[in-house]
Design a protein around this motif. Structure first.
Motif, PDB file in Angstrom:
ATOM      1  N   LEU A 140      -4.714   3.109   7.749  1.00 13.91           N
ATOM      2  CA  LEU A 140      -4.012   2.479   7.811  1.00 13.91           C
ATOM      3  C   LEU A 140      -4.219   2.904   6.412  1.00 13.91           C
ATOM      4  CD1 LEU A 140      -2.314   0.464   8.628  1.00 13.91           C
ATOM      5  CD2 LEU A 140      -3.176  -0.831   7.747  1.00 13.91           C
ATOM      6  N   ARG A 141      -2.202   2.967   5.926  1.00 16.29           N
ATOM      7  CA  ARG A 141      -2.213   3.088   4.321  1.00 16.29           C
ATOM      8  C   ARG A 141      -1.108   1.705   3.754  1.00 16.29           C
ATOM      9  NH1 ARG A 141      -0.462   8.053   6.095  1.00 16.29           N
ATOM     10  NH2 ARG A 141       1.175   7.897   6.845  1.00 16.29           N
ATOM     11  N   THR A 142      -1.718   1.993   2.747  1.00 21.50           N
ATOM     12  CA  THR A 142      -1.068   0.092   1.763  1.00 21.50           C
ATOM     13  C   THR A 142      -0.990   0.338   0.549  1.00 21.50           C
ATOM     14  OG1 THR A 142      -0.842  -1.683   1.617  1.00 21.50           O
ATOM     15  CG2 THR A 142      -3.107  -0.767   2.380  1.00 21.50           C
ATOM     16  N   VAL A 143      -0.532  -0.671   0.062  1.00 17.74           N
ATOM     17  CA  VAL A 143      -1.015  -0.690  -1.762  1.00 17.74           C
ATOM     18  C   VAL A 143      -1.539  -1.844  -1.795  1.00 17.74           C
ATOM     19  CG1 VAL A 143       0.221  -0.409  -3.105  1.00 17.74           C
ATOM     20  CG2 VAL A 143       1.789   0.707  -1.412  1.00 17.74           C
ATOM     21  N   VAL A 144      -1.869  -1.652  -3.231  1.00 19.23           N
ATOM     22  CA  VAL A 144      -3.099  -2.311  -3.803  1.00 19.23           C
ATOM     23  C   VAL A 144      -2.501  -3.047  -5.107  1.00 19.23           C
ATOM     24  CG1 VAL A 144      -5.279  -2.623  -5.127  1.00 19.23           C
ATOM     25  CG2 VAL A 144      -5.332  -1.786  -2.153  1.00 19.23           C
ATOM     26  N   TYR A 145      -2.475  -4.241  -5.432  1.00 19.64           N
ATOM     27  CA  TYR A 145      -2.211  -4.739  -6.900  1.00 19.64           C
ATOM     28  C   TYR A 145      -2.686  -5.037  -7.362  1.00 19.64           C
ATOM     29  CZ  TYR A 145       2.634  -3.531  -4.985  1.00 19.64           C
ATOM     30  OH  TYR A 145       3.820  -2.910  -4.282  1.00 19.64           O
ATOM     31  N   GLY A 146      -3.138  -5.446  -8.394  1.00 20.77           N
ATOM     32  CA  GLY A 146      -3.677  -6.077 -10.017  1.00 20.77           C
ATOM     33  C   GLY A 146      -2.921  -7.723  -9.434  1.00 20.77           C
ATOM     34  N   THR A 147      -3.691  -8.424 -10.204  1.00 20.29           N
ATOM     35  CA  THR A 147      -3.682  -9.712 -10.210  1.00 20.29           C
ATOM     36  C   THR A 147      -4.100 -10.551 -11.675  1.00 20.29           C
ATOM     37  OG1 THR A 147      -5.876 -10.644  -9.900  1.00 20.29           O
ATOM     38  CG2 THR A 147      -4.845 -10.283  -7.865  1.00 20.29           C
ATOM     39  N   GLY A 148      -4.968  -9.978 -12.513  1.00 19.02           N
ATOM     40  CA  GLY A 148      -4.937 -10.322 -13.498  1.00 19.02           C
ATOM     41  C   GLY A 148      -6.812 -10.911 -13.863  1.00 19.02           C
ATOM     42  N   SER A 149      -7.057 -10.991 -12.933  1.00 16.18           N
ATOM     43  CA  SER A 149      -8.608 -11.162 -12.697  1.00 16.18           C
ATOM     44  C   SER A 149      -9.321 -10.073 -12.273  1.00 16.18           C
ATOM     45  CB  SER A 149      -9.105 -12.286 -11.645  1.00 16.18           C
ATOM     46  OG  SER A 149      -9.897 -11.722 -10.977  1.00 16.18           O
ATOM     47  N   VAL A 150     -10.555 -10.094 -13.090  1.00 13.02           N
ATOM     48  CA  VAL A 150     -11.367  -8.621 -13.544  1.00 13.02           C
ATOM     49  C   VAL A 150     -11.796  -8.396 -11.549  1.00 13.02           C
ATOM     50  CG1 VAL A 150     -12.604  -7.048 -14.047  1.00 13.02           C
ATOM     51  CG2 VAL A 150     -11.340  -9.594 -15.396  1.00 13.02           C
ATOM     52  N   SER A 151     -12.318  -9.267 -11.536  1.00  8.25           N
ATOM     53  CA  SER A 151     -12.936  -8.966 -10.088  1.00  8.25           C
ATOM     54  C   SER A 151     -11.654  -9.070  -8.592  1.00  8.25           C
ATOM     55  CB  SER A 151     -13.836 -10.017  -9.812  1.00  8.25           C
ATOM     56  OG  SER A 151     -13.431 -11.568 -10.007  1.00  8.25           O
ATOM     57  N   THR A 152     -10.840  -9.122  -8.468  1.00  7.40           N
ATOM     58  CA  THR A 152      -9.579  -9.201  -7.166  1.00  7.40           C
ATOM     59  C   THR A 152      -8.363  -8.694  -7.525  1.00  7.40           C
ATOM     60  OG1 THR A 152      -9.467 -10.726  -8.168  1.00  7.40           O
ATOM     61  CG2 THR A 152     -10.042 -11.691  -6.125  1.00  7.40           C
ATOM     62  N   LEU A 153      -8.364  -8.047  -6.524  1.00  8.05           N
ATOM     63  CA  LEU A 153      -6.975  -7.391  -5.820  1.00  8.05           C
ATOM     64  C   LEU A 153      -6.360  -7.962  -5.209  1.00  8.05           C
ATOM     65  CD1 LEU A 153      -8.916  -3.391  -6.707  1.00  8.05           C
ATOM     66  CD2 LEU A 153      -6.932  -4.563  -7.926  1.00  8.05           C
ATOM     67  N   ARG A 154      -5.007  -7.251  -4.725  1.00  4.49           N
ATOM     68  CA  ARG A 154      -5.059  -7.919  -4.127  1.00  4.49           C
ATOM     69  C   ARG A 154      -3.886  -7.006  -2.743  1.00  4.49           C
ATOM     70  NH1 ARG A 154       0.842  -9.143  -4.984  1.00  4.49           N
ATOM     71  NH2 ARG A 154       1.551  -9.135  -6.737  1.00  4.49           N
ATOM     72  N   VAL A 155      -3.686  -6.777  -1.848  1.00  7.62           N
ATOM     73  CA  VAL A 155      -2.957  -6.264  -0.917  1.00  7.62           C
ATOM     74  C   VAL A 155      -2.036  -7.107  -0.272  1.00  7.62           C
ATOM     75  CG1 VAL A 155      -3.778  -4.311   0.877  1.00  7.62           C
ATOM     76  CG2 VAL A 155      -5.018  -5.665  -0.103  1.00  7.62           C
ATOM     77  N   PRO A 156      -0.706  -7.257  -0.259  1.00  5.60           N
ATOM     78  CA  PRO A 156       0.051  -8.096   0.085  1.00  5.60           C
ATOM     79  C   PRO A 156       1.059  -7.828   1.243  1.00  5.60           C
ATOM     80  CG  PRO A 156       1.061  -6.801  -1.670  1.00  5.60           C
ATOM     81  CD  PRO A 156      -0.225  -5.735  -1.782  1.00  5.60           C
ATOM     82  N   PHE A 157       1.267  -6.019   1.579  1.00  2.00           N
ATOM     83  CA  PHE A 157       2.125  -5.814   3.056  1.00  2.00           C
ATOM     84  C   PHE A 157       1.788  -5.774   3.735  1.00  2.00           C
ATOM     85  CE2 PHE A 157       4.369  -5.273  -1.561  1.00  2.00           C
ATOM     86  CZ  PHE A 157       5.239  -6.507  -1.636  1.00  2.00           C
TER      87      PHE A 157
END
Lengths: 307, 165
Positions: free
Chosen positions: A189-206
């Motif tokens: 599955l293809r998607t996009v990963v965004y940064g959050t401003g915290s070194v240990s988390t990323l978010r995968v919104p859509f």
């Protein structure tokens, strides 16, 4: 100078400085004219960077001096084991690569580009929540270019945003302004990963409510967008929250690379342009190529393989 | 006339030296827990010189120092220069009053000035780049205020030994 006159000139000087500052801001935001002066100044204040990294360097020397011999022996053994393990893996990799190339040839797909790797040392880390970036000790002189992908031995770290003569700044994937196209290893599955401003988390919104994704899934860079080569590990899914009546799931992930811990990073550069031009022949042209004589194709393919 | 010239050269050298040290302190790696409390070294140095030699250190020098800082941080040009120019100008205007204040009062006023500097630059970064002022953004103010007396004493020594008045 008379007192009232002096006061006047003070204000006018201040006004001139303000206008100059605003002009600089606009110029830097809209044009690239300030790159050169910035580079010159960056070289001039390079001693500051060196001096600032001195305590860490001295500390490292002392730890090396103090660390006992058994430790070194242990480290040596570990490294040797790892070396042989990696060596063995590389052996199988060679045959896999050949097999892959054959399969791609059968499918008439374009060849996968090989990346050139440059090792770079970390100079400075800035983890202020709105600007996650690191400074690495390679720059224009070493052939670094803007947009280059940066990885460490575990996974993707970020991309080069600013290149100066001797060092360059790298935007981390956890910067809140950073997005990276990825693919879930298990499902594709293809998607996009965004940064959050915290070194240990990323978010995968859509991600739709019915997407097949679960904690523990590994995200690989998908290669879409052309910035990052495909197939490098990026993050592991840590949390999947389905919220009722929301269009998308709330998914968070943890970066695989040691963003705030590694001392060395690797800069990936695309293969040589002359060869990569050959490889970028769009698939549309393939039928045309079939008209070419077999000899010509045979001459072309070894070139591709060598790359 | 001769004396004045030598003093200008001295002033230039001393400002360069103090800025160099402040720049180094700005980028030196710190442990995570003091990270947000890192004082704005450069701003404090500008405040000191604008306070003690107001007729020669003003917005221009503040602007130059801010620009160097921007090169070091790899950020948009002009913002920190603008902030530093405002800071130097404010301190210049208030220098006579500031000098007669007690240590504690001075600390507080310096805190307010540096706070205005941070507010202005924070706003401008918000306009130009992706930036919002958070609570942590202000922690460094505490660090700046607490280090101000030490910086004042140190630079006072430096200024005396360079014979600048």
């Amino acid at each position: 100078m008379a007192n009232p006159f002096r006061k006047n000139s003070e204000w006018s000087q201040f006004g001139v400085v303000c206008i100059l500052a605003v002009a600089l801001m606009v110029m830097d935001a809209r044009t690239k004219w300030l790159e050169m002066p910035r580079n010159v100044l960056a070289v001039a204040i390079a001693p500051v960077q060196i001096l600032a990294s001195l305590p860490t360097a001295i500390g490292r020397v002392f730890t090396n001096l103090i660390s006992a011999e058994p430790d070194i022996k242990l480290a040596y053994d570990n490294l040797r084991n790892e070396y042989f393990q990696l060596k063995a893996e590389t052996l199988s990799l060679r045959s896999l690569q050949e097999e892959n190339e054959d399969l791609r040839a059968l499918l008439d797909a374009s060849q996968r580009l090989k990346e050139k790797i440059t090792l770079a040392e970390l100079i400075n880390v800035s983890i202020d929540p709105y600007n996650h970036s690191i400074l690495v000790g390679r720059g224009l002189r070493h052939g670094v270019y803007g947009g280059q992908a940066v990885i460490d031995d575990q996974g993707v770290i970020g991309q080069v945003t600013e290149v100066m003569p001797f060092n360059s700044s790298v935007l981390l994937i956890t910067d809140p302004g950073h997005a990276l196209p990825v693919q879930i290893q298990r499902t594709g599955l293809r998607t996009v990963v965004y940064g959050t401003g915290s070194v240990s988390t990323l978010r995968v919104p859509f991600l739709n409510q019915n997407s097949d994704i679960e904690p523990g899934d590994v995200l690989l860079s998908s290669g879409l967008g052309g910035r990052f080569p495909n197939g490098y590990p990026v993050a592991i899914i840590t949390d999947v929250d389905v919220i009722q009546d929301e269009a998308f799931m709330e998914v968070s992930a943890k970066p695989i690379a040691k963003l705030d811990r590694s001392n060395h990073v690797l800069l990936l550069s695309r293969g040589e342009p002359s060869n990569s031009n050959d490889l970028r022949v769009p698939n549309v042209l393939r039928p045309l190529e079939q008209n070419l004589s077999n000899e010509e194709r045979d001459q072309d393919s070894p070139l591709d393989n060598r790359e | 006339m001769m004396h004045r010239k030598a003093s200008s050269l001295n002033l230039f050298l001393v400002i360069c030296l103090s800025s160099f040290i402040a720049l180094t302190l700005t980028v030196i790696p710190l442990p995570q827990w003091v990270f947000y409390f890192r004082p704005d070294w450069m701003a404090l140095v500008v405040v000191y010189w604008a306070l003690t030699v107001p007729d020669r250190v003003g917005p221009w020098i503040g602007f130059a120092i801010g620009t160097v800082l921007e090169v070091l941080f790899v950020r948009n040009f002009g913002v920190l220069g603008f902030g530093m120019a405002i800071l130097a100008f404010m301190v210049n205007r208030a220098s006579l009053q500031l000098r007669v204040l007690s240590f504690w009062q001075q600390m507080l006023v310096v805190g307010i000035f540096v706070g205005i500097f941070k507010l202005v630059t924070g706003w401008l970064y918000g306009l130009i780049a992706d930036f919002t002022i958070t609570g942590e953004y202000w922690y460094s103010l505490l660090g700046s205020m607490l280090t101000w007396p030490f910086i004042f004493i140190l630079l006072q020594e430096l200024r005396r030994s360079a014979r600048i008045n």
